[in-house]
Scaffold this active site. Structure first.
Site, PDB file in Angstrom:
ATOM      1  N   LYS A   1       0.844  -1.210   0.000  1.00 28.35           N
ATOM      2  CA  LYS A   1       0.000   0.000   0.000  1.00 28.35           C
ATOM      3  C   LYS A   1       0.872   1.251   0.000  1.00 28.35           C
ATOM      4  CE  LYS A   1      -2.732   2.652   3.291  1.00 28.35           C
ATOM      5  NZ  LYS A   1      -4.045   2.794   2.665  1.00 28.35           N
TER       6      LYS A   1
ATOM      7  N   LYS B   1     -18.076  -5.332  -5.676  1.00 28.80           N
ATOM      8  CA  LYS B   1     -17.681  -6.384  -4.735  1.00 28.80           C
ATOM      9  C   LYS B   1     -17.352  -7.695  -5.428  1.00 28.80           C
ATOM     10  CE  LYS B   1     -20.319  -7.274  -1.214  1.00 28.80           C
ATOM     11  NZ  LYS B   1     -19.462  -7.559  -0.056  1.00 28.80           N
TER      12      LYS B   1
ATOM     13  N   GLY C   1     -26.098  11.659   9.600  1.00 26.98           N
ATOM     14  CA  GLY C   1     -25.441  11.420  10.890  1.00 26.98           C
ATOM     15  C   GLY C   1     -24.144  12.170  11.066  1.00 26.98           C
TER      16      GLY C   1
ATOM     17  N   GLU D   1     -21.378  13.017  15.089  1.00 31.72           N
ATOM     18  CA  GLU D   1     -20.453  11.868  15.158  1.00 31.72           C
ATOM     19  C   GLU D   1     -18.971  12.274  15.232  1.00 31.72           C
ATOM     20  OE1 GLU D   1     -21.378   8.748  12.291  1.00 31.72           O
ATOM     21  OE2 GLU D   1     -23.504   9.229  12.350  1.00 31.72           O
TER      22      GLU D   1
ATOM     23  N   CYS E   1      -6.947  -0.561   2.571  1.00 29.72           N
ATOM     24  CA  CYS E   1      -7.053  -1.748   3.419  1.00 29.72           C
ATOM     25  C   CYS E   1      -7.973  -1.458   4.591  1.00 29.72           C
ATOM     26  CB  CYS E   1      -5.677  -2.137   3.958  1.00 29.72           C
ATOM     27  SG  CYS E   1      -4.480  -2.484   2.663  1.00 29.72           S
TER      28      CYS E   1
ATOM     29  N   HIS F   1     -30.684   3.598   7.977  1.00 29.59           N
ATOM     30  CA  HIS F   1     -30.047   4.142   6.774  1.00 29.59           C
ATOM     31  C   HIS F   1     -29.289   3.035   6.048  1.00 29.59           C
ATOM     32  CE1 HIS F   1     -27.545   6.470   4.094  1.00 29.59           C
ATOM     33  NE2 HIS F   1     -26.483   5.931   4.644  1.00 29.59           N
TER      34      HIS F   1
ATOM     35  N   HIS G   1     -20.619  11.985  -2.404  1.00 32.94           N
ATOM     36  CA  HIS G   1     -19.294  11.429  -2.682  1.00 32.94           C
ATOM     37  C   HIS G   1     -18.404  12.402  -3.430  1.00 32.94           C
ATOM     38  CE1 HIS G   1     -21.925   7.995  -1.950  1.00 32.94           C
ATOM     39  NE2 HIS G   1     -20.878   7.497  -1.346  1.00 32.94           N
TER      40      HIS G   1
HETATM   41  N1  GLN Z   1     -24.497   7.581  10.319  1.00 31.16           N
HETATM   42  C1  GLN Z   1     -23.413   7.286   9.461  1.00 31.16           C
HETATM   43  C2  GLN Z   1     -22.775   8.560   8.926  1.00 31.16           C
HETATM   44  O1  GLN Z   1     -23.467   9.480   8.665  1.00 31.16           O
HETATM   45  C3  GLN Z   1     -23.844   6.414   8.312  1.00 31.16           C
HETATM   46  C4  GLN Z   1     -22.717   6.081   7.398  1.00 31.16           C
HETATM   47  C5  GLN Z   1     -22.982   4.885   6.517  1.00 31.16           C
HETATM   48  O2  GLN Z   1     -24.070   4.422   6.432  1.00 31.16           O
HETATM   49  N2  GLN Z   1     -21.978   4.366   5.886  1.00 31.16           N
HETATM   50  O3  GLN Z   1     -21.599   8.643   8.733  1.00 31.16           O
HETATM   51 ZN    ZN Z   2     -24.632   5.655   3.863  1.00 28.46          ZN
END
Ligand code: GLN
Ligand code: ZN
Length: 764
Positions: A18, A111, A435, A487, A519, A644, A697
């Protein structure tokens, strides 16, 4: 019996691979030095396998990014949007396909069967395939010349390659087979000329559900090789599941067949016993788990080999892992910080090589000479089995009483909706986020300081609270309808919880390749899962104390925690999921008691746990749904449960998703909008639902018209009274300015939509 391997981790014991890739991409490593470093790692891997006593060593499984991309570029299958002059594609073309460049977007990544490895999807339209370079041959010659090792080249099977590719219609499949057959034959014939005795031809597609037509094509491919290739034997390798059409597969005109005897639910063994195994073929017996991280129960493996010997003579059996060891970390010996009882029970790639060599010896009637090692392996497993971590009686009692645990909420979804609407009085088309808010360098460095002990608990908490306050203020200013705390205290949505739950351990070097140089280091669930103290209550309650607007509690669901971890092998995944679910239930109840009225339980990984075979989907979905409901069913009717999911392939599991009985679900949509919306034309969804209205994204801030048109399209098939407005996913990878700007547009678009749809909604 001989021992064999099918593939080895590329990444090196300390992710040297990596680091080399990323240094090269960053321009910090010259191309020549880069090649040199990768060659060093590659040869090291081969030597390790020899030193551990493996007889049949794979070569050509090593890669500069991904083995499917290697196969595509070997055949010159470079999509036309990349500039490519023909011939052997250089590293610039290769990495442009993998990662994109200024002129063209990267190829899609998806995947690899039911693993967490992702391959680059080949695109077949446009170019005529040609053999630009014989990669397996290069690998074979290198091992022979540099190390004097006669390796067994690995080739991605033609049918698997085509089935994983895109850019052609089903009726063109035959033509593509035609095009590739002579190229494959050339690869194989050149290997034969160079002296290779055997080739490992990977056809994992044979372990999926196949139609009659697939079988006909496969038969045709292997008949062609039988006629056109000479001087080299083919070991046709399957893995990840049982082969459905056992008789047809073992009758193919090849010299050996490799079967997975670990992830086959016992069906491969049953087939061997029922139908026998051809006398003229070699059996690759995949008996060591190539996906799990636990030392094998060697005694039971010997019994399995014994059973196979009833049908196949020992000199025609190769003792091998169930699949390439690419899917496990490199070496457990490095895990010095783990409790020795746990560490001794681990077998990563290196340790699995030792097991393979040992089994081959013991099964070949040399049992006495390895008696001590067999006893030692047994002791290691027993010690973990008898450890207090696996004897949490409260957990066992709860699981034993599972049948009497509530796994449905008292009121149905419609009744709950009325109760909850009275409580919250939310506007039409409520807005919220998923979140996380941006994890800025500042947030990450604060966490690091706290982890290193440079910051006290107090200092860190103050910092986190400041972040929460900042973002509660931002959400207030934006006029969102349902808030989140952001978060900031979390690095990773599984690790954060694993660190607080009993039964989880974290390795120092347990890395596994996920895609490219990326990774992951999955947590290890080794003991019973229990929760002793709240995990998220402090931050959530603090956030709620700053506002009257509801703040969602935010948890990762039981199935996602399970699917993103390495799981103990003495209990079923189902039971471990229930253990996690019950621990999470405690957290939900604590949040509720503390006054939190909306709780989101994320399950982004439910889908990736789906079995390879369709007929096993219902059983998996049933326990996955039950696990989610065990976590979320004891809260009051007035408490709103959200969930979610991060994907939009929804159509084939919409019933299961609805069965989760979450009051509100948010799903990623914007990258494949049409598809998801279309699935709602066939199925009505009768609970709260938010389809992501913009793609998180990319740093790009969408135009308000784009958001509005997303909303309009969704509301053509979904009831405005049930619809929520939210981004696709969490915002942790975004910057603050772009996040605020995009959310502001989202709220503006919602206001317009409310005017437009209010009349419609009131008509019901
Ligand atoms: N609650 C998470 C966030 O907002 C959800 C992320 C996810 O589903 N991958 O980061
Ligand atoms: Zn998500």
């Amino acid at each position: 019996m001989k021992s064999g391997n099918l593939g080895y981790p590329r990444i090196g014991s300390d992710r040297q691979w990596k680091k080399a890739l990323e240094a090269y991409w960053a321009g910090k490593l010259e191309e020549a030095s880069f090649h040199q470093e990768l060659k060093r790692i590659r040869l090291e891997n081969i030597k390790t396998q020899q030193e551990k006593g493996i007889d049949i060593i794979p070569v050509g499984d090593f890669t500069y990014y991904d083995h499917i991309l290697d196969t595509a570029t070997m055949f010159g299958l470079v999509p036309e949007r990349f500039s490519y002059a023909g011939g052997k594609p250089g590293l610039d073309v290769y990495y442009a396909m993998a990662r994109g460049n200024k002129e063209a977007t990267a190829c899609e990544m998806t995947k690899w069967f039911n693993t967490n490895y992702h391959y680059i999807v080949p695109e077949l339209q446009g170019r005529e395939p040609q053999l630009t370079t014989n990669r397996p041959l290069e690998a074979y010659l290198e091992a022979k010349n540099e190390l004097g090792i006669e390796g067994r080249p690995v080739v991605v099977g033609l049918y698997t390659f085509l089935k994983l590719s895109k850019g052609y219609d089903a009726n063109e499949l035959g033509a593509w087979i035609e095009r590739l057959l002579p190229l494959y034959a050339k690869v194989l014939n050149e290997l034969a000329e160079a002296g290779a005795q055997w080739v490992q031809m990977d056809e994992p597609i044979l372990a999926t559900t196949l139609a009659e037509e697939d079988l006909r094509q496969i038969a045709r491919i292997y008949a062609y090789f039988a006629a056109e290739v000479s001087g080299v034997k083919l070991q046709l390798q399957t893995y990840f599941e049982a082969v459905d059409h056992y008789e047809a597969v073992v009758a193919l005109p090849v010299d050996g067949i490799g079967l997975d005897f670990v992830h086959d639910g016992g069906r491969n063994l049953a087939a061997v016993q029922q139908y026998g195994f051809p006398q003229d073929k070699v059996l690759g017996a995949g008996v060591i788990d190539g996906r799990g991280i636990w030392k094998a129960d060697l005694q039971s493996k010997l019994e399995l080999l014994e059973q196979l010997r009833g049908t196949v003579s020992p000199e025609r059996i190769i003792v091998q892992p169930s699949n390439s060891l690419l899917h496990v970390p490199v070496s457990a010996a490095q895990e010095k910080a783990l409790d020795p009882v746990l560490r001794n029970a681990l077998a990563f790639a290196e340790e699995k090589l030792v097991e393979l060599a040992l089994l081959a010896k013991a099964a070949g009637d040399d049992r006495d000479s390895v008696a001590a090692e067999l006893a030692e392996a047994k002791r290691s497993r027993e010690q973990l089995q008898q450890s207090p971590a696996r004897a949490l009686h409260k957990v066992h009692a709860r699981i034993a009483g599972l049948a009497s645990e509530p796994s449905s909420r008292p009121a149905d979804a419609a009744a709950r909706r009325d109760i909850q609407q009275k409580r919250w009085n939310l506007p039409l088309l409520p807005t919220t986020t998923i979140g996380s808010f941006p994890q800025t360098p500042e947030v990450r460095s604060a966490r690091l300081k706290w982890r290193k002990g440079e910051w006290s608990e107090q200092q860190y908490e103050t910092f986190i609270n400041e972040q929460i306050k900042t973002w509660i203020d931002i959400q207030t200013e934006l006029e969102l309808d349902v808030f989140v705390h952001g978060e900031f205290e979390r690095n990773d949505m599984v690790e954060f919880f694993g660190e607080k739950l009993d039964g989880f351990a974290f390795t120092a070097y347990g890395w596994v390749q996920s895609y490219g140089s990326r990774c992951v280091k999955p947590p290890v669930i080794y003991g019973d899962v229990e929760l002793n103290a709240p995990m998220t209550v402090t931050e959530t309650v603090y956030a709620q104390s700053l506002t009257k607007v509801p703040v969602k509690g935010m948890l990762t669901g039981p199935v996602t925690i399970l699917n993103w971890s390495f799981v103990r092998d003495d209990k079923s995944r189902e039971e471990v999921a229930y253990q996690i679910a019950l621990a999470l239930r405690d957290e939900l109840e604590w949040l509720e008691e503390a006054g939190i009225g909306m709780i989101q339980v994320d399950e982004p990984a439910i889908r990736e746990g789906l079995p390879l075979k369709k007929e096993q989907w219902p059983a998996y979905l049933e326990w996955a749904v039950r696990a989610f409901k065990l976590s979320t069913s004891t809260v009051k009717d007035e408490t709103q449960i959200h969930t979610h999911m991060c994907y939009s392939e929804f159509h084939d599991m919409i019933e299961a998703i609805s069965a989760l009985d979450a009051d509100v679900i948010s799903i990623e949509t914007s990258r494949s909008h049409g598809e998801l919306i279309a699935s709602f034309e066939e199925h009505t969804y009768d609970k709260g639902i938010g389809l992501g209205v913009y793609d998180i994204h990319s740093p790009r801030v969408p135009a308000i018209e784009e958001i509005s048109s997303m909303i309009d399209r969704a509301l053509r098939v979904l009831d405005p009274e049930l619809f929520w407005i939210n981004p696709d996913c969490g915002l942790k990878t975004r910057k603050q300015e772009e996040t605020v700007a995009a959310l502001r547009l989202m709220v503006d678009a919602t206001k317009l939509a409310r005017e437009k749809y209010a009349a419609l909604a009131s008509k019901g």
